[in-house]
Scaffold this motif. Structure first.
Motif, PDB file in Angstrom:
ATOM      1  N   MET A 187     -52.232 -14.945  -3.054  1.00 23.11           N
ATOM      2  CA  MET A 187     -51.997 -16.125  -2.418  1.00 23.11           C
ATOM      3  C   MET A 187     -50.624 -16.259  -2.003  1.00 23.11           C
ATOM      4  N   PRO A 188     -50.006 -16.794  -0.869  1.00 25.72           N
ATOM      5  CA  PRO A 188     -50.638 -16.943   0.326  1.00 25.72           C
ATOM      6  C   PRO A 188     -50.676 -15.575   1.116  1.00 25.72           C
ATOM      7  N   THR A 189     -51.586 -15.403   1.911  1.00 23.92           N
ATOM      8  CA  THR A 189     -51.417 -14.109   2.908  1.00 23.92           C
ATOM      9  C   THR A 189     -51.160 -14.882   4.164  1.00 23.92           C
ATOM     10  N   ILE A 190     -49.979 -14.409   4.890  1.00 17.67           N
ATOM     11  CA  ILE A 190     -49.603 -15.031   6.212  1.00 17.67           C
ATOM     12  C   ILE A 190     -49.708 -13.959   7.357  1.00 17.67           C
ATOM     13  N   HIS A 191     -50.369 -14.336   8.316  1.00 16.12           N
ATOM     14  CA  HIS A 191     -50.548 -13.284   9.359  1.00 16.12           C
ATOM     15  C   HIS A 191     -49.733 -13.842  10.605  1.00 16.12           C
ATOM     16  N   ALA A 224     -39.363 -19.379   1.749  1.00 17.08           N
ATOM     17  CA  ALA A 224     -39.915 -20.592   1.957  1.00 17.08           C
ATOM     18  C   ALA A 224     -41.098 -20.748   1.357  1.00 17.08           C
ATOM     19  N   ALA A 225     -41.792 -19.863   1.187  1.00 16.37           N
ATOM     20  CA  ALA A 225     -43.140 -20.173   0.596  1.00 16.37           C
ATOM     21  C   ALA A 225     -42.992 -20.206  -0.813  1.00 16.37           C
ATOM     22  N   VAL A 226     -42.293 -19.688  -1.543  1.00 15.59           N
ATOM     23  CA  VAL A 226     -41.948 -19.984  -2.782  1.00 15.59           C
ATOM     24  C   VAL A 226     -41.425 -21.065  -3.009  1.00 15.59           C
ATOM     25  N   ALA A 227     -40.364 -21.492  -2.261  1.00 21.78           N
ATOM     26  CA  ALA A 227     -39.794 -23.004  -2.460  1.00 21.78           C
ATOM     27  C   ALA A 227     -40.958 -24.207  -1.996  1.00 21.78           C
ATOM     28  N   THR A 228     -41.790 -23.850  -1.073  1.00 22.47           N
ATOM     29  CA  THR A 228     -42.613 -24.872  -0.651  1.00 22.47           C
ATOM     30  C   THR A 228     -43.796 -24.904  -1.552  1.00 22.47           C
ATOM     31  N   LEU A 229     -44.537 -23.865  -1.678  1.00 26.93           N
ATOM     32  CA  LEU A 229     -45.732 -23.668  -2.409  1.00 26.93           C
ATOM     33  C   LEU A 229     -45.881 -23.480  -3.759  1.00 26.93           C
ATOM     34  N   GLY A 230     -44.666 -23.361  -4.231  1.00 29.45           N
ATOM     35  CA  GLY A 230     -44.492 -22.872  -5.769  1.00 29.45           C
ATOM     36  C   GLY A 230     -45.093 -21.648  -6.407  1.00 29.45           C
ATOM     37  N   CYS A 231     -45.149 -20.546  -5.498  1.00 32.35           N
ATOM     38  CA  CYS A 231     -46.038 -19.429  -5.966  1.00 32.35           C
ATOM     39  C   CYS A 231     -44.936 -18.476  -6.104  1.00 32.35           C
ATOM     40  N   LYS A 232     -45.279 -17.267  -6.726  1.00 31.88           N
ATOM     41  CA  LYS A 232     -44.118 -16.296  -6.932  1.00 31.88           C
ATOM     42  C   LYS A 232     -44.113 -15.516  -5.716  1.00 31.88           C
TER      43      LYS A 232
END
Length: 60
Positions: free
Chosen positions: A1-5, A27-35
């Motif tokens: 998570m996440p996979t971005i196409h 951006a994904a880390v900052a907004t989604l809280g993922c690693k």
């Protein structure tokens, strides 16, 4: 998570893709809280003759 196409016209350099991947991952880390390690980005380079907008091929 996440996979971005990402679909885009071919011709971007490896350096441009590298910069894009870094920015999108941050951006994904900052907004989604993922690693960062969990962010996958898949590029699909498309020839202009295989993409159309408004009834017209981009290659025309």
């Amino acid at each position: 998570m996440p996979t971005i196409h990402v679909e885009m016209f071919e011709g971007r350099t490896t350096e441009q893709k590298r910069d894009f991947v870094k920015a999108v991952t941050e951006a994904a880390v900052a907004t989604l809280g993922c690693k960062a390690e969990s962010v996958d980005i898949i590029f699909q380079d498309v020839k202009k003759e295989n993409w159309a907008t408004g009834g017209k091929l981009w290659s025309d």
